[in-house]
Design an enzyme around this catalytic site. Structure first.
Site, PDB file in Angstrom:
ATOM      1  N   ARG A   1      -5.027 -18.392 -33.360  1.00 14.31           N
ATOM      2  CA  ARG A   1      -3.724 -17.874 -32.949  1.00 14.31           C
ATOM      3  C   ARG A   1      -2.903 -18.887 -32.146  1.00 14.31           C
ATOM      4  NH1 ARG A   1      -6.484 -12.469 -30.623  1.00 14.31           N
ATOM      5  NH2 ARG A   1      -8.271 -13.872 -30.622  1.00 14.31           N
TER       6      ARG A   1
ATOM      7  N   GLY B   1     -10.493  -5.526 -27.245  1.00 12.70           N
ATOM      8  CA  GLY B   1     -11.431  -4.469 -27.591  1.00 12.70           C
ATOM      9  C   GLY B   1     -11.289  -3.347 -26.571  1.00 12.70           C
TER      10      GLY B   1
ATOM     11  N   TYR C   1       3.084 -62.878 -16.931  1.00 13.46           N
ATOM     12  CA  TYR C   1       2.249 -62.847 -18.133  1.00 13.46           C
ATOM     13  C   TYR C   1       2.586 -64.037 -19.021  1.00 13.46           C
ATOM     14  CZ  TYR C   1       0.058 -60.733 -22.281  1.00 13.46           C
ATOM     15  OH  TYR C   1      -0.717 -60.473 -23.369  1.00 13.46           O
TER      16      TYR C   1
ATOM     17  N   SER D   1      19.793 -63.836  -6.096  1.00 15.11           N
ATOM     18  CA  SER D   1      19.900 -62.960  -7.269  1.00 15.11           C
ATOM     19  C   SER D   1      19.471 -63.675  -8.537  1.00 15.11           C
ATOM     20  CB  SER D   1      21.350 -62.500  -7.436  1.00 15.11           C
ATOM     21  OG  SER D   1      21.674 -61.663  -6.355  1.00 15.11           O
TER      22      SER D   1
ATOM     23  N   ARG E   1      18.217 -74.787 -10.936  1.00 17.61           N
ATOM     24  CA  ARG E   1      19.155 -74.487 -12.026  1.00 17.61           C
ATOM     25  C   ARG E   1      19.971 -75.740 -12.241  1.00 17.61           C
ATOM     26  NH1 ARG E   1      22.145 -71.186  -7.562  1.00 17.61           N
ATOM     27  NH2 ARG E   1      23.714 -72.712  -6.985  1.00 17.61           N
TER      28      ARG E   1
HETATM   29  C1  UD1 Z   1     -13.198 -10.737 -27.466  1.00 10.12           C
HETATM   30  C2  UD1 Z   1     -13.945  -9.410 -27.518  1.00 10.12           C
HETATM   31  C3  UD1 Z   1     -12.978  -8.298 -27.119  1.00 10.12           C
HETATM   32  C4  UD1 Z   1     -12.408  -8.575 -25.737  1.00 10.12           C
HETATM   33  C5  UD1 Z   1     -11.792  -9.971 -25.651  1.00 10.12           C
HETATM   34  C6  UD1 Z   1     -11.484 -10.303 -24.205  1.00 10.12           C
HETATM   35  C7  UD1 Z   1     -15.591  -9.607 -29.352  1.00 10.12           C
HETATM   36  C8  UD1 Z   1     -15.922  -9.195 -30.727  1.00 10.12           C
HETATM   37  N1  UD1 Z   1     -14.408  -9.176 -28.856  1.00 10.12           N
HETATM   38  O1  UD1 Z   1     -12.150 -10.681 -28.419  1.00 10.12           O
HETATM   39  O2  UD1 Z   1     -13.651  -7.041 -27.110  1.00 10.12           O
HETATM   40  O3  UD1 Z   1     -11.450  -7.589 -25.406  1.00 10.12           O
HETATM   41  O4  UD1 Z   1     -12.708 -10.967 -26.140  1.00 10.12           O
HETATM   42  O5  UD1 Z   1     -10.864 -11.548 -24.034  1.00 10.12           O
HETATM   43  O6  UD1 Z   1     -16.383 -10.255 -28.718  1.00 10.12           O
HETATM   44  N2  UD1 Z   1     -16.173 -17.620 -30.076  1.00 10.12           N
HETATM   45  C9  UD1 Z   1     -17.226 -18.415 -30.470  1.00 10.12           C
HETATM   46  N3  UD1 Z   1     -17.751 -18.243 -31.722  1.00 10.12           N
HETATM   47  C10 UD1 Z   1     -17.283 -17.328 -32.575  1.00 10.12           C
HETATM   48  C11 UD1 Z   1     -16.205 -16.505 -32.181  1.00 10.12           C
HETATM   49  C12 UD1 Z   1     -15.663 -16.675 -30.921  1.00 10.12           C
HETATM   50  O7  UD1 Z   1     -17.706 -19.262 -29.710  1.00 10.12           O
HETATM   51  O8  UD1 Z   1     -17.847 -17.240 -33.690  1.00 10.12           O
HETATM   52  C13 UD1 Z   1     -15.599 -17.822 -28.742  1.00 10.12           C
HETATM   53  C14 UD1 Z   1     -14.141 -18.237 -28.789  1.00 10.12           C
HETATM   54  O9  UD1 Z   1     -14.028 -19.634 -28.862  1.00 10.12           O
HETATM   55  C15 UD1 Z   1     -13.603 -17.668 -27.483  1.00 10.12           C
HETATM   56  C16 UD1 Z   1     -14.494 -16.467 -27.215  1.00 10.12           C
HETATM   57  O10 UD1 Z   1     -15.646 -16.624 -28.040  1.00 10.12           O
HETATM   58  O11 UD1 Z   1     -13.728 -18.584 -26.415  1.00 10.12           O
HETATM   59  C17 UD1 Z   1     -13.805 -15.141 -27.564  1.00 10.12           C
HETATM   60  O12 UD1 Z   1     -13.406 -15.184 -28.909  1.00 10.12           O
HETATM   61  P1  UD1 Z   1     -12.019 -14.608 -29.400  1.00 10.12           P
HETATM   62  O13 UD1 Z   1     -11.910 -14.806 -30.852  1.00 10.12           O
HETATM   63  O14 UD1 Z   1     -10.918 -15.086 -28.542  1.00 10.12           O
HETATM   64  O15 UD1 Z   1     -12.286 -13.048 -29.130  1.00 10.12           O
HETATM   65  P2  UD1 Z   1     -11.219 -11.929 -28.888  1.00 10.12           P
HETATM   66  O16 UD1 Z   1     -10.626 -11.530 -30.191  1.00 10.12           O
HETATM   67  O17 UD1 Z   1     -10.297 -12.324 -27.815  1.00 10.12           O
HETATM   68 CA    CA Z   2      -9.947 -14.191 -26.633  1.00 10.27          CA
END
Ligand code: UD1
Ligand code: CA
Length: 458
Positions: A16, A140, A387, A405, A440
Site C-alpha cells: 500500500r 482487524g 585541489y 579581493s 598580478r
Molecule cells: C495486521 C493484523 C490486523 C491488525 C493490524 C494492526 C494480521 C492478519 N492482521 O494487519 O489484525 O489490526 O496488523 O496494525 O495479522 N508481515 C510479514 N510477513 C507476511 C505478512 C506481513 O512479515 O507474510 C509483516 C509486515 O511486514 C508488517 C506486519 O507483518 O510489518 C503486519 O503486516 P500488514 O500486512 O501490515 O498487516 P495488517 O493488514 O496491517
Molecule cells: Ca500494518
C-alpha cells in the site's frame, strides 16, 4: 519473571506504500520506521530479539546491523507464516513470545512492560492488545460475545457488513506462551478472502482448546497506529515533529511558526533562542541559548554556540562558536569550525576549514582545507585552490592577514602573520609575515589608443 523472546515482523513489501523501498525503511521524522520499534525493544529486558525479514532483506540487514537476530521469510504468505519461520531458531527457548510489527512505531516501553507483566501474572496463553478507533477501517476487529468475552479477530477483508461497525481493533501486538503459539500456528489455514495465513486466527484456535485469552485495551490509540500508506507516514511524521517542537517550546525556545519548522528528536536548543520559519534542524544538532536561527536554514549535525546568528544557510557537521554570524546563503560543509565572533557572509562556502576568532569572509568566497587565524579579512571573491586534480592541499593564513579581493590562493601555501595581498593576486608562494604580496601583471595605459582606432577605421 519468565524469559521473553521478541519477534518483530517486517518481511512485507508494504504494497500500500506504492514504493520500492521496504515499508519499514521509510523515513519517519528522521529515522526509519523500524528503528522506532527497535529502539523501544532495546529498553526491554528480553532474552532474544528476532527480526523477520523478506522483501529486500539485504537492505534491512545492512541498515540494522548485528544487534538483532534475523529470520528470512522467503515468500510473504501472511503473519502466521511469518512467525512460524522462527520455530527453528526458538527451538531451545522456553518462555513467552512478544510479537510486534515493524510498522507500528509509537509503542511505549511502559505499555509493553505492562503487557508482559499482565500476561505473566495471569498465566495467560495469549494476551492481545486492542484499542478503540473512531475510524477502524483497515484493521482487524475484536469480536466479543454478549458477556464481553473475546471470541476472535476478524480481518477487514473478511468482515460482514454489520461487523464493520465494530470499533475495537487488534493492534497487532501480542504476548504468547511459546509452546501454545507454535502449536496453534501449525493449525492456521488460508481459508479467508486474502488467502493468507493470519496470525490472528491463533486466537480462535487457542479459545477452541478452552484456553483463556488475556486483553489489554490501550486508551491512547495513537500509540498503536500502524503505517500502511504514504498518508499514514505523513501523519505520523507530523505527530513526531509537533511533539518535539512542543517540548522545545516548553523549555523556552521560541518557534515562530511551528507549521514550517522541522526539528528532529534529539536536537538540543538553549533558552531564548528563536527559530524563524522554514527551518530544518536534524541529526543531533546542538544549539546554545540566545541564537537566531533561520529563516530558511538547514542544520545537520551542527554544534552551535551561544548568541549565534544563522540566516538562510546550510550547516553540515560543523561547529560555530559563540557570537559568530553566518549567512545569508552560506554553506558550511563538514569539519568546519567557525570560531567566536567570526563572520561568514553572502555566498561563502567553507569545507574542512577553521575560521579564526573575529575573522571575516563576507562575500563570494570558497575556503577549503584552510586554517585561518584571528582577525583575518578575506576579500570578496577569494578562492583557495586546494585541489590539484589528484590531491587536496592545505592553506594556512596566520593572524591579522588581509587578503585583497579576488585572490586565488594556490595550496599548499602559507600567508604569514599580518601579511597583505593585493587585489586580484594569484598567490603561489608563501608570503612572509608582515609582507605585501602582489601577484598580478602590471597595468599598462596606452595613451590615445581609442582615437587612433577610430582613425584606422576611416
Ligand atoms: C495486521 C493484523 C490486523 C491488525 C493490524 C494492526 C494480521 C492478519 N492482521 O494487519 O489484525 O489490526 O496488523 O496494525 O495479522 N508481515 C510479514 N510477513 C507476511 C505478512 C506481513 O512479515 O507474510 C509483516 C509486515 O511486514 C508488517 C506486519 O507483518 O510489518 C503486519 O503486516 P500488514 O500486512 O501490515 O498487516 P495488517 O493488514 O496491517
Ligand atoms: Ca500494518
Amino acid at each position: 519473571m519468565r524469559d521473553t523472546a521478541v519477534i518483530i515482523m517486517a518481511a512485507g513489501k508494504g504494497k500500500r506504500m506504492k514504493s520500492n523501498l521496504p515499508k519499514v525503511l521509510h523515513n519517519l521524522a528522521g529515522k526509519p520506521i523500524l528503528n522506532y520499534v527497535l529502539d523501544t525493544v532495546d529498553q526491554l529486558e528480553v532474552k532474544r530479539k528476532i527480526l523477520i525479514i523478506g522483501y529486500k532483506s539485504d537492505k534491512i540487514r545492512e541498515l540494522m546491523g548485528d544487534k538483532i537476530e534475523y529470520v528470512e521469510q522467503k515468500e510473504q504468505l501472511g503473519t502466521a507464516h511469518a512467525v512460524l519461520q522462527t520455530k527453528k531458531l526458538l527451538s531451545g527457548f522456553k518462555g513467552d513470545v512478544l510479537i510486534l510489527s515493524g510498522d507500528v512505531p509509537f509503542l511505549t516501553v511502559k505499555n509493553l512492560k505492562k503487557l508482559l507483566e499482565y500476561h505473566q501474572a495471569n498465566n495467560f496463553f495469549c494476551t492481545l492488545v486492542s484499542t478503540v478507533l473512531k475510524n477502524p477501517k483497515g484493521y482487524g476487529r475484536i469480536i466479543r460475545d454478549k458477556k464481553g468475552e473475546i471470541k476472535g479477530i476478524i480481518e477487514e477483508a473478511d468482515l460482514s457488513t454489520d461487523k464493520k461497525k465494530i470499533t475495537e481493533i487488534n493492534s497487532g501486538i501480542y504476548c504468547f506462551n511459546k509452546e501454545k503459539l507454535f502449536q496453534a500456528l501449525e493449525k492456521v489455514t488460508t481459508d479467508n478472502k486474502q488467502r493468507e495465513y493470519y496470525l490472528t486466527d491463533t486466537v480462535k484456535i487457542l479459545l477452541g482448546e478452552g484456553l483463556t485469552i488475556g486483553n489489554i485495551i490501550i486508551k491512547d490509540y495513537s500509540e498503536i497506529l500502524g503505517i500502511n500508506n504514504q498518508l499514514d507516514l505523513a501523519d505520523a511524521s507530523q505527530k513526531v515533529y509537533q511533539k518535539t517542537l512542543q517540548n522545545l517550546m516548553l523549555q523556552g525556545v521560541t518557534i515562530v511558526d511551528p507549521n514550517s519548522t522541522f526539528i528532529e528528536r534529539g536536537v538540543k536548543i538553549g533558552q531564548d533562542t528563536i527559530i524563524y520559519p522554514f527551518t530544518i534542524i536534524e541529526k543531533g544538532t546542538k544549539i546554545g541559548s540566545n541564537c537566531f536561527i533561520g529563516p530558511y536554514s538547514h542544520l545537520i549535525d551542527a554544534d552551535i554556540g551561544k548568541g549565534v546568528r544563522v540566516w538562510a544557510s546550510i550547516i553540515e557537521s560543523s561547529a560555530v562558536k559563540e557570537g559568530a554570524n553566518i549567512g545569508p546563503y552560506a554553506h558550511l560543509r563538514p569539519e568546519t569550525v567557525v570560531e567566536k565572533g567570526a563572520k561568514i557572509g553572502n555566498f561563502v562556502e567553507l569545507k574542512k576549514t577553521i575560521m579564526g576568532e573575529g575573522s571575516k569572509a563576507s562575500h563570494l568566497t570558497y575556503l577549503g582545507d584552510a586554517t585561518i587565524g584571528k582577525k583575518v579579512n578575506i576579500g570578496a571573491g577569494t578562492i583557495t585552490c586546494n585541489y590539484d586534480g589528484e590531491k587536496k592541499h592545505k592553506t594556512v593564513i596566520e593572524d591579522g592577514v588581509f587578503i585583497g579581493s579576488n585572490n586565488s590562493l594556490v595550496a599548499p601555501v602559507k600567508l604569514g602573520k599580518d601579511s597583505y595581498t593585493g587585489a586580484g593576486s594569484t598567490i603561489t608562494e608563501d608570503v612572509p609575515a608582515g609582507n605585501l604580496a602582489i601577484a598580478r601583471s602590471r597595468q599598462t595605459n596606452i595613451s590615445g589608443w581609442r582615437k587612433k582606432k577610430k582613425e584606422d577605421k576611416s
